[in-house]
Write a protein that holds these residues in place. Structure first.
Motif: not given
Lengths: 561, 117
Positions: A406-407, A555, A403-404, A391, A388, B36-37, A417, B3, A410
């Motif tokens: 990481f998306y 991204e 964010i994208l 990030k 966290e 979090l996002y 995790k 997003l 993941e």
């Protein structure tokens, strides 16, 4: 400069009657020729360039005949673009079904850069279909491959496709088998290796200059220094200033010097180049001292090849110098140290400090993400709290669009995790991935390619070609993702095995999702070892390094041109 | 997905709406990551609003920059106070803030300020 140059060089096209050759670029095309042939990969971007050029010609009142050749195949999307622009009728459209692009004597690639992402992220199986097709083509040419081993989800699917295709075909190839085994391996079995910095000569060139279609772009002054400049440099004693103009320089095993040094660890390179230089120098000296006519004639014959070597040696020395500057820098060393710590599973705190520092300094996002993925795969995930924190740091530094990223990561499991099972520790121990006190100038293990770390993927192949196969490391195979399989393809009647005893057996290794240059080096090393005693042919969807691999997942707000 | 669309919307208000939709999505999810996002996207809205203000008062383009970049630029423009308030607003760790500050000041050749700090 596209991969077209690998299969058809300008001279060849010219000999076939082409008058002028233009690389496709934006802007009007000015030519007097009546016939224009576009050779392109199906990409909408190119379609727009072509339409603009065609329209421009029409506006200028020029009448031309256009042909469009799609490599390897046209797509409906491209035709639609042309149709909407109202120029489809102007073209005669052809397809050139080139799917396997040869890169070197032992390396072939499909050049499908997105295959890894397409399947795993988008669930798109098209590229796997191409993989299966390319294998069928290979078998049609070299006979059915009797033994197939594979590991991973994609490999399994490809295997099923081949089996089905064989059934559908009904008729079998009656070519005697020349390749005795096939190993299919998914990229996501080993995500550790591509994230490490490659330390072979070729690998480093790729990391620093990024090899595209067997060539790199170097400053013009390195590749073709003009006479005048050279004299100037000699008289003033100053180095030639870089002209800023980049010219392509091909890297291929035809280059004798390069083929000798490409697979070696970088740390011993200087010594090798030095020795080579001395050899050539000796030759020139001998040449000067020769007296008899016959001796001179003999020498003249060799002179040309020596001169070629001389030239390539000079260029490689320049490249080496540039790389040395980088590898000697403290930031490079620190990065390598962090990687080595992760691989050996020691000193995690130092790595975390380094990672944070890199983000704080806003180093390249590629570097940060690569390290993070390596951290993830060597530690079986990242502790939730730390993840966290990281990030937040990355997103605040590089922008919220990450964010994208990481998306994506993941979803692929490249970042997740932590789970308590120490998977990588077991794999590392069982497969002996970390080799200490390694002799880099006379290596005895593939670990030399990464200065102490043996690439996991190649280690698996090494086990696969042993008589006991993967059975002896069953435990490890279970820990790695995806199914493991070993199948015998029954040979068609009439195609009896006539393995000639005077040749080494050949194994075809298929890296689905890409392969790095260092892994290729490691395989070449393996085939030279006595215990392996076989040749490898490497087939892949794309030659990659870590940056290119993650490029698909990062991204970017500005679309790259 | 919202997003993704949000980022690509060139229009300021449209972009904010996109973010808001994304946040709503994230909040309905129970997953901790998504929470979090969601929070981070909220920060993005805050940031863009702030950047617009800055653009108005400083006559410099800020839009599209990350938080760190914005702080960096503010220090470069001798707007230390504003940079500090940004730091606390977005809870930037001290360590990173110092790095940014050192980098910015050394580019400015502002050794005096650097020594003080």
């Amino acid at each position: 400069m596209g991969f077209l140059n690998l299969i058809a060089d300008p001279q060849y096209l010219q000999s076939q009657g082409a008058e002028q050759i233009f690389p496709l670029k934006r802007g009007p095309l000015e030519t007097n020729c009546k016939n224009v042939v576009y050779i392109v990969t199906p990409d909408i971007k190119y379609m727009h360039i072509i339409t603009d050029q065609v329209k421009q010609h029409a506006m200028d009142g020029l009448k031309k005949e256009y042909s469009l050749v799609f490599v390897p195949r046209g797509t409906i999307l491209c035709s639609r673009v042309l149709e909407e622009e109202g120029v489809l009728g102007n073209f005669t459209i052809h397809e050139f079904p080139l799917d396997i692009v040869p890169f070197d004597e032992d390396v072939l690639s499909l050049e499908l850069g997105n295959s890894y992402k397409e399947y795993l992220l988008d669930g798109d199986r098209t590229s796997l279909f191409y993989v299966a097709k390319s294998l069928m083509k290979f078998q049609a040419m070299f006979g059915t491959i009797p033994v197939v081993k594979g590991k991973g989800q994609c490999s399994r699917l490809v295997m099923d496709m081949i089996t089905r295709m064989r059934k559908e075909m009904g008729e079998e190839f009656t070519v005697p088998p020349e390749i005795d085994s096939l190993i299919l391996i998914d990229r996501d079995i080993d995500t550790v290796t591509p994230m490490c910095t490659q330390l072979t000569y070729e690998g480093l060139i790729d990391e620093i200059y990024s090899i595209k279609n067997n060539a790199i772009f170097l400053d013009e002054t390195i590749v073709n220094p003009s006479q005048q400049q050279q004299q100037q440099a000699q008289s003033t004693g100053k180095a030639i200033p870089p002209s800023g103009k980049k010219v392509p320089f091909p890297l291929h095993s035809n280059d004798k010097v390069y083929s000798e040094i490409r697979d070696t660890n970088f740390s011993i390179l200087c010594g090798l180049l030095n020795k080579k230089a001395k050899d050539i120098d000796e030759y020139y000296k001998k040449f000067k001292s020769t007296q008899s006519i016959t001796a001179i004639r003999d020498h003249m014959k060799k002179l040309a090849s020596y001169q070629m070597e001389h030239n390539s040696l000079r260029i490689h020395t320049c490249i080496t110098e540039e790389i040395l500057d980088i590898t000697k820098s403290s930031s490079f060393m620190k990065g390598i140290e962090a990687e080595q710590n992760l691989l050996a599973g020691v000193n995690l705190e130092a790595v975390e400090r380094y990672l944070e520092e890199s983000i704080n300094k806003k180093d390249s996002i590629y570097k940060v993400i690569r390290l993070l993925i390596l951290y993830n795969s060597t530690n079986n995930g990242i502790k939730p709290k730390y993840l966290e924190f990281i990030k937040r740091e990355i997103i605040q530094t590089y922008g919220t669009e990450q964010i994208l990223t990481f998306y994506n990561l993941e979803k692929l499991g490249l970042i997740r995790k932590s789970d308590p099972k120490p998977t990588f520790n077991v794999i590392r121990k069982e497969l002996n991935l970390i080799i200490e006190d390694l002799n880099e100038s006379n290596p005895s293990d593939i670990a030399y390619t990464y200065s102490g770390y043996a690439p996991l993927s190649v280690r698996l192949i090494q086990h696969a070609i042993r008589p006991s196969g993967w059975r002896s490391i069953e435990e490890v195979m279970r820990l790695l993702p995806g199914p493991t399989f070993e199948e015998i393809q029954p040979l068609p009647q009439g195609a009896t095995t006539n393995v000639k005893s005077d040749r080494k057996p050949i194994t075809l290794v298929y890296f689905i999702g890409g392969v790095t240059f260092s892994e290729i080096s490691a395989l070449r090393f393996l085939s030279r070892q006595d215990q392996a005693n076989r040749d490898f042919i490497i087939l892949t969807t794309k030659l990659i390094n870590g940056n290119q691999m993650i490029d698909n997942f990062i991204e970017k707000l500005t679309p790259d041109n | 997905i919202f997003l993704y669309e949000g980022f690509r919307n060139p229009d300021f208000d449209g972009r904010l709406k996109g973010y808001q939709k994304a946040i709503d999505c994230y909040h309905t999810s129970k997953d901790k990551d998504d929470q979090l996002y969601g929070k981070l996207t909220e920060e993005q809205i805050k940031l863009e609003v702030l950047q617009k203000e800055l653009e108005g008062s400083l006559q410099e383009p800020f839009s599209g920059m990350s938080i760190s970049d914005t702080i960096f630029k503010l220090i470069s423009l001798n707007q230390g106070k504003r940079a500090n308030s940004l730091k606390s607003e977005f809870k930037v760790p001290d360590k990173r803030f110092w790095w940014i500050k050192i980098k910015a000041l050394s580019i400015l050749n502002d050794w005096e300020e650097l020594m003080k700090f």
